[in-house]
Design a protein around this motif. Structure first.
Motif, PDB file in Angstrom:
ATOM      1  N   MET A  94     -39.499  15.450  39.729  1.00 14.32           N
ATOM      2  CA  MET A  94     -39.589  14.019  40.039  1.00 14.32           C
ATOM      3  C   MET A  94     -40.017  13.819  41.501  1.00 14.32           C
ATOM      4  SD  MET A  94     -38.971  12.252  37.320  1.00 14.32           S
ATOM      5  CE  MET A  94     -38.363  10.633  37.699  1.00 14.32           C
ATOM      6  N   GLU A  95     -39.482  14.643  42.392  1.00 16.09           N
ATOM      7  CA  GLU A  95     -39.841  14.531  43.803  1.00 16.09           C
ATOM      8  C   GLU A  95     -41.305  14.906  44.028  1.00 16.09           C
ATOM      9  OE1 GLU A  95     -37.018  15.826  42.712  1.00 16.09           O
ATOM     10  OE2 GLU A  95     -35.423  14.780  43.770  1.00 16.09           O
ATOM     11  N   ILE A  96     -41.735  15.992  43.396  1.00 14.90           N
ATOM     12  CA  ILE A  96     -43.133  16.422  43.525  1.00 14.90           C
ATOM     13  C   ILE A  96     -44.072  15.356  42.957  1.00 14.90           C
ATOM     14  CG2 ILE A  96     -44.824  18.117  42.725  1.00 14.90           C
ATOM     15  CD1 ILE A  96     -42.504  20.184  42.799  1.00 14.90           C
ATOM     16  N   ALA A  97     -43.692  14.811  41.804  1.00 17.13           N
ATOM     17  CA  ALA A  97     -44.517  13.775  41.184  1.00 17.13           C
ATOM     18  C   ALA A  97     -44.583  12.533  42.063  1.00 17.13           C
ATOM     19  CB  ALA A  97     -43.967  13.422  39.806  1.00 17.13           C
ATOM     20  N   PHE A  98     -43.457  12.158  42.670  1.00 19.47           N
ATOM     21  CA  PHE A  98     -43.460  10.988  43.547  1.00 19.47           C
ATOM     22  C   PHE A  98     -44.401  11.203  44.726  1.00 19.47           C
ATOM     23  CE2 PHE A  98     -42.018   8.303  46.987  1.00 19.47           C
ATOM     24  CZ  PHE A  98     -41.800   7.085  46.364  1.00 19.47           C
ATOM     25  N   ILE A  99     -44.301  12.364  45.343  1.00 21.09           N
ATOM     26  CA  ILE A  99     -45.167  12.661  46.493  1.00 21.09           C
ATOM     27  C   ILE A  99     -46.637  12.635  46.081  1.00 21.09           C
ATOM     28  CG2 ILE A  99     -45.852  14.483  48.105  1.00 21.09           C
ATOM     29  CD1 ILE A  99     -42.840  15.235  48.240  1.00 21.09           C
ATOM     30  N   ALA A 100     -46.945  13.232  44.936  1.00 25.92           N
ATOM     31  CA  ALA A 100     -48.341  13.288  44.482  1.00 25.92           C
ATOM     32  C   ALA A 100     -48.871  11.917  44.077  1.00 25.92           C
ATOM     33  CB  ALA A 100     -48.466  14.257  43.311  1.00 25.92           C
ATOM     34  N   LEU A 101     -48.049  11.116  43.435  1.00 25.01           N
ATOM     35  CA  LEU A 101     -48.539   9.850  42.898  1.00 25.01           C
ATOM     36  C   LEU A 101     -48.480   8.690  43.890  1.00 25.01           C
ATOM     37  CD1 LEU A 101     -46.980  10.073  39.325  1.00 25.01           C
ATOM     38  CD2 LEU A 101     -49.359  10.421  39.963  1.00 25.01           C
ATOM     39  N   TYR A 102     -47.486   8.683  44.764  1.00 24.94           N
ATOM     40  CA  TYR A 102     -47.308   7.541  45.664  1.00 24.94           C
ATOM     41  C   TYR A 102     -47.739   7.832  47.097  1.00 24.94           C
ATOM     42  CZ  TYR A 102     -44.526   5.607  41.882  1.00 24.94           C
ATOM     43  OH  TYR A 102     -44.107   5.133  40.667  1.00 24.94           O
ATOM     44  N   GLY A 103     -48.132   9.064  47.385  1.00 27.79           N
ATOM     45  CA  GLY A 103     -48.514   9.435  48.745  1.00 27.79           C
ATOM     46  C   GLY A 103     -49.646   8.605  49.310  1.00 27.79           C
ATOM     47  N   GLU A 104     -50.571   8.197  48.470  1.00 27.63           N
ATOM     48  CA  GLU A 104     -51.704   7.415  48.963  1.00 27.63           C
ATOM     49  C   GLU A 104     -51.266   6.057  49.510  1.00 27.63           C
ATOM     50  OE1 GLU A 104     -54.361   5.431  46.051  1.00 27.63           O
ATOM     51  OE2 GLU A 104     -53.081   6.372  44.541  1.00 27.63           O
ATOM     52  N   PHE A 105     -50.200   5.498  48.982  1.00 24.03           N
ATOM     53  CA  PHE A 105     -49.742   4.178  49.427  1.00 24.03           C
ATOM     54  C   PHE A 105     -48.953   4.240  50.732  1.00 24.03           C
ATOM     55  CE2 PHE A 105     -49.748   2.898  44.758  1.00 24.03           C
ATOM     56  CZ  PHE A 105     -50.964   2.247  44.863  1.00 24.03           C
ATOM     57  N   VAL A 106     -48.067   5.225  50.859  1.00 22.49           N
ATOM     58  CA  VAL A 106     -47.136   5.213  51.989  1.00 22.49           C
ATOM     59  C   VAL A 106     -47.530   6.141  53.129  1.00 22.49           C
ATOM     60  CG1 VAL A 106     -45.189   4.404  50.646  1.00 22.49           C
ATOM     61  CG2 VAL A 106     -45.592   6.839  50.825  1.00 22.49           C
ATOM     62  N   GLY A 107     -48.479   7.002  52.918  1.00 20.44           N
ATOM     63  CA  GLY A 107     -48.984   7.860  53.986  1.00 20.44           C
ATOM     64  C   GLY A 107     -47.922   8.763  54.600  1.00 20.44           C
ATOM     65  N   ASP A 108     -47.756   8.672  55.922  1.00 21.46           N
ATOM     66  CA  ASP A 108     -46.841   9.558  56.646  1.00 21.46           C
ATOM     67  C   ASP A 108     -45.365   9.272  56.348  1.00 21.46           C
ATOM     68  OD1 ASP A 108     -48.981  10.825  57.800  1.00 21.46           O
ATOM     69  OD2 ASP A 108     -48.939   9.605  59.634  1.00 21.46           O
ATOM     70  N   ALA A 109     -45.061   8.124  55.799  1.00 22.70           N
ATOM     71  CA  ALA A 109     -43.664   7.759  55.506  1.00 22.70           C
ATOM     72  C   ALA A 109     -43.219   8.252  54.129  1.00 22.70           C
ATOM     73  CB  ALA A 109     -43.495   6.254  55.608  1.00 22.70           C
ATOM     74  N   ILE A 110     -43.960   9.180  53.551  1.00 26.04           N
ATOM     75  CA  ILE A 110     -43.679   9.630  52.182  1.00 26.04           C
ATOM     76  C   ILE A 110     -42.284  10.235  52.055  1.00 26.04           C
ATOM     77  CG2 ILE A 110     -44.765  11.887  52.454  1.00 26.04           C
ATOM     78  CD1 ILE A 110     -44.863   9.734  49.289  1.00 26.04           C
ATOM     79  N   VAL A 111     -41.828  10.951  53.056  1.00 26.87           N
ATOM     80  CA  VAL A 111     -40.505  11.576  52.971  1.00 26.87           C
ATOM     81  C   VAL A 111     -39.417  10.511  52.912  1.00 26.87           C
ATOM     82  CG1 VAL A 111     -38.845  13.061  54.167  1.00 26.87           C
ATOM     83  CG2 VAL A 111     -41.252  13.696  54.083  1.00 26.87           C
ATOM     84  N   TRP A 112     -39.525   9.499  53.771  1.00 25.26           N
ATOM     85  CA  TRP A 112     -38.524   8.427  53.769  1.00 25.26           C
ATOM     86  C   TRP A 112     -38.610   7.598  52.495  1.00 25.26           C
ATOM     87  CZ3 TRP A 112     -34.706   9.308  56.706  1.00 25.26           C
ATOM     88  CH2 TRP A 112     -34.885   9.959  57.913  1.00 25.26           C
TER      89      TRP A 112
END
Length: 188
Positions: A146-164
């Motif tokens: 779920m974490e990997i999928a979130f990073i892969a799918l939503y990374g384009e929207f949040v950019g550097d704040a992906i971890v938070w």
């Protein structure tokens, strides 16, 4: 990879729905199928007492069939249940939207000129892809995928704040529910 896992999840979900419809009929085929599965479990030493286990499963099928018959007679209740289930599912899927909106990169939003409705629809669709891909991992809450999928799918929207964004989303969508269930069970 996530699309393939999502498609596999969809096929398994459809198979489960068809199986539930078959079980709700309570036909001779259904009873024979249950007897066959219990017999295989007995031969593999997964089932200790064949007759008790068979009776238990047949009673559950009878109860399920009675519930389906009740819902057929009470269309208004069935409609309410379907409506509330859809609203619950959509609300749960919108958690990722609110997290993305909290952490979205303003530069990305200005450069791409995307609308909030587009982000909402994207987040809901991506949540369901993420959920379908993570549903078949034998870990509590599909931890990891779920974490990997979130990073892969939503990374384009949040950019550097992906971890938070990931931490916020996971705390709200998983850990708060665990804590709520724990508190609920303790206070019963």
């Amino acid at each position: 990879v996530f699309e393939i896992l999502g498609i596999i999840g969809l096929v398994i979900t459809l198979f489960g729905a068809i199986l539930m419809i078959l079980l709700s009929t309570g036909t001779l085929f259904t009873r024979s199928l249950i007897a066959w599965l219990v017999k295989i479990g007995y031969k593999l030493k997964l089932v200790k007492n064949y007759r008790v286990t068979l009776k238990k499963w047949l009673d559950q099928v009878s109860e399920y069939k009675a519930s389906m018959t009740y819902l057929k007679k009470n269309k208004k209740l069935l409609f309410k249940m379907i409506l509330y289930s859809c609203l619950e599912s959509l609300s749960y899927a919108c958690i990722s939207f609110f997290v993305v909106m909290a952490f979205i990169d303003p530069i990305y939003m200005a450069d791409t000129n995307i609308s909030v409705l587009f982000i909402l629809l994207s987040c809901v669709i991506k949540y369901y892809i993420c959920s379908m891909a993570g549903s078949y991992i034998p870990l509590p809450g599909a931890t990891g995928l779920m974490e990997i999928a979130f990073i892969a799918l939503y990374g384009e929207f949040v950019g550097d704040a992906i971890v938070w964004a990931l931490l916020t989303w996971r705390i709200i969508s998983y850990y708060f529910i665990l804590i709520h269930g724990f508190v609920n069970e303790i206070t019963k």
